[in-house]
Each structure stands twice: as C-alpha cells, then as structure tokens.
Design a protein around this motif. Structure first.
Motif, PDB file in Angstrom:
ATOM      1  N   ARG A   1       0.829  -1.211   0.000  1.00 44.65           N
ATOM      2  CA  ARG A   1       0.000   0.000   0.000  1.00 44.65           C
ATOM      3  C   ARG A   1       0.866   1.266   0.000  1.00 44.65           C
TER       4      ARG A   1
ATOM      5  N   ARG B   1       0.988   4.095  -2.926  1.00 49.50           N
ATOM      6  CA  ARG B   1       0.771   5.507  -2.608  1.00 49.50           C
ATOM      7  C   ARG B   1       1.946   6.351  -3.067  1.00 49.50           C
TER       8      ARG B   1
ATOM      9  N   THR C   1      -0.402  14.180  -1.373  1.00 51.92           N
ATOM     10  CA  THR C   1      -0.522  12.768  -1.002  1.00 51.92           C
ATOM     11  C   THR C   1      -0.239  12.584   0.486  1.00 51.92           C
ATOM     12  N   GLN C   2      -1.022  11.724   1.090  1.00 47.91           N
ATOM     13  CA  GLN C   2      -0.840  11.410   2.510  1.00 47.91           C
ATOM     14  C   GLN C   2      -0.672   9.909   2.667  1.00 47.91           C
TER      15      GLN C   2
ATOM     16  N   GLY D   1      -0.690   8.511   6.162  1.00 53.26           N
ATOM     17  CA  GLY D   1      -1.149   8.145   7.499  1.00 53.26           C
ATOM     18  C   GLY D   1      -2.303   7.162   7.494  1.00 53.26           C
ATOM     19  N   ASP D   2      -3.217   7.325   6.549  1.00 50.65           N
ATOM     20  CA  ASP D   2      -4.375   6.433   6.494  1.00 50.65           C
ATOM     21  C   ASP D   2      -3.982   4.995   6.192  1.00 50.65           C
ATOM     22  N   VAL D   3      -2.867   4.798   5.503  1.00 51.79           N
ATOM     23  CA  VAL D   3      -2.388   3.441   5.215  1.00 51.79           C
ATOM     24  C   VAL D   3      -2.090   2.725   6.531  1.00 51.79           C
TER      25      VAL D   3
ATOM     26  N   LEU E   1      -3.270   3.639   9.528  1.00 52.39           N
ATOM     27  CA  LEU E   1      -4.512   3.545  10.295  1.00 52.39           C
ATOM     28  C   LEU E   1      -5.372   2.374   9.843  1.00 52.39           C
ATOM     29  N   ASP E   2      -5.428   2.124   8.540  1.00 56.05           N
ATOM     30  CA  ASP E   2      -6.222   0.999   8.030  1.00 56.05           C
ATOM     31  C   ASP E   2      -5.733  -0.340   8.570  1.00 56.05           C
TER      32      ASP E   2
END
Length: 170
Positions: free
Chosen positions: A85, A89, A97-98, A100-102, A104-105
């Motif tokens: 992931r 990204r 582009t971020q 952090g959500d990767v 968090l998921d």
C-alpha cells in the motif's frame, strides 16, 4: 487568511514539500528493509526447518518451532500488505498525497505484535537451549549465516526485529 495561518504552522514545524517527500521515502525504505528481514526469518530459517520435518528428519520439533517463530508468518503478511500500500501511494506521490491512512487501516492488525513480543523470552530460551543441547540445531543456525541474504548476522539479529519495530513505534 486561514490558508496563510495553516501555511505558517507547516513552515514552523518544517514540513515543506521536500521534507514531506523525504520523510515518506524514508518510511518506505524502512518498511522495505523490515519486510526483507521478516522474509529472511521465514525463507532462511522457518521454511527450511519445516521442510526437514516434512522429509521425516526434523531438526526442531513443531512445538519448538511455534515457540521460536510465534506468529512471524502472520506479521510478515500484514507488513507485506502495508508495504504494498505504501509503494502504491508513493508511486503517485505529489504534494497533497498522505500516507497516514495506510497505517490507520492496518492498525487493528498490529495487535499481532503483542503475541510475538509476549512470546519473545520463551523463544530466546527455547532457541538457546536447543542450540546448546543439540549440535544439529547449532549447525543449522551457523550454516544459515553463510546465506548471502543473511550477511553473517545471527538468527537473533533478525528475531528481535519485530520487537524493535514495536518499541520504535510505541
């Protein structure tokens, strides 16, 4: 005015576009190295040991393998997914582009480290006793050092990586 205030805040903490990109690349490279270490644990140590057992000549009993390697295979799977992931990204990286959500998921899966860390002392005790009392075990781990991927490091150098990973992200 709000945009300016946000920009000032970003500049104050030093997160320029160049710094964000550099930091994201460092995270990606760290993950690549970590996944490579987990892969070595499995491909150089665990899988060959299982193969010996399948052939009827186990070097280490299955219950001892479980003590030594715990849930390293599952952790490897989660980390490999995280790396995939992040690479996806980063392939489309731009100034908005971020990543952090990767993280968090996949955060719920990071609980898997609890089992590995909790079992770590048992793993060390088990491998130490086996190496001390069984020359076949000692020979296997000494021979593994000659694998070019291992780089003359000892099994313990790889075995502790998941523990250190938790320690540095906690």
């Amino acid at each position: 005015k709000q945009w300016y205030q946000r920009r000032v805040r970003v500049v104050k903490i030093g997160l320029t576009d160049r710094n964000r990109t550099k930091l994201a690349r460092e995270i990606l490279e760290t993950e690549r190295a970590y996944v490579k270490s987990l892969e070595i644990i499995l491909k150089v140590y665990l899988y060959p040991l299982r193969e010996f057992a399948k052939r009827g000549a186990p070097i280490i009993k299955e219950d001892d393998l479980t003590k030594i390697f715990s849930n390293a295979e599952i952790i490897y799977g989660v980390q490999k997914e995280l790396l995939a992931r992040l690479e996806e990204r980063m392939a489309g990286w731009n100034r908005t582009t971020q990543i952090g959500d990767v993280f968090l998921d996949l955060a719920p899966y990071l609980k898997l480290y609890t089992q590995y860390v909790s079992n770590f002392n048992v793993a060390i005790t088990t491998i130490t006793a086996l190496r001390k009392n069984d020359s076949g075990v000692s020979h296997f781990f000494d021979d593994a050092k000659s694998n070019p991927d291992v780089g003359m490091l000892d099994f313990g150098d790889f075995q502790i990586k998941p523990v250190l990973c938790v320690d540095t992200t906690a």
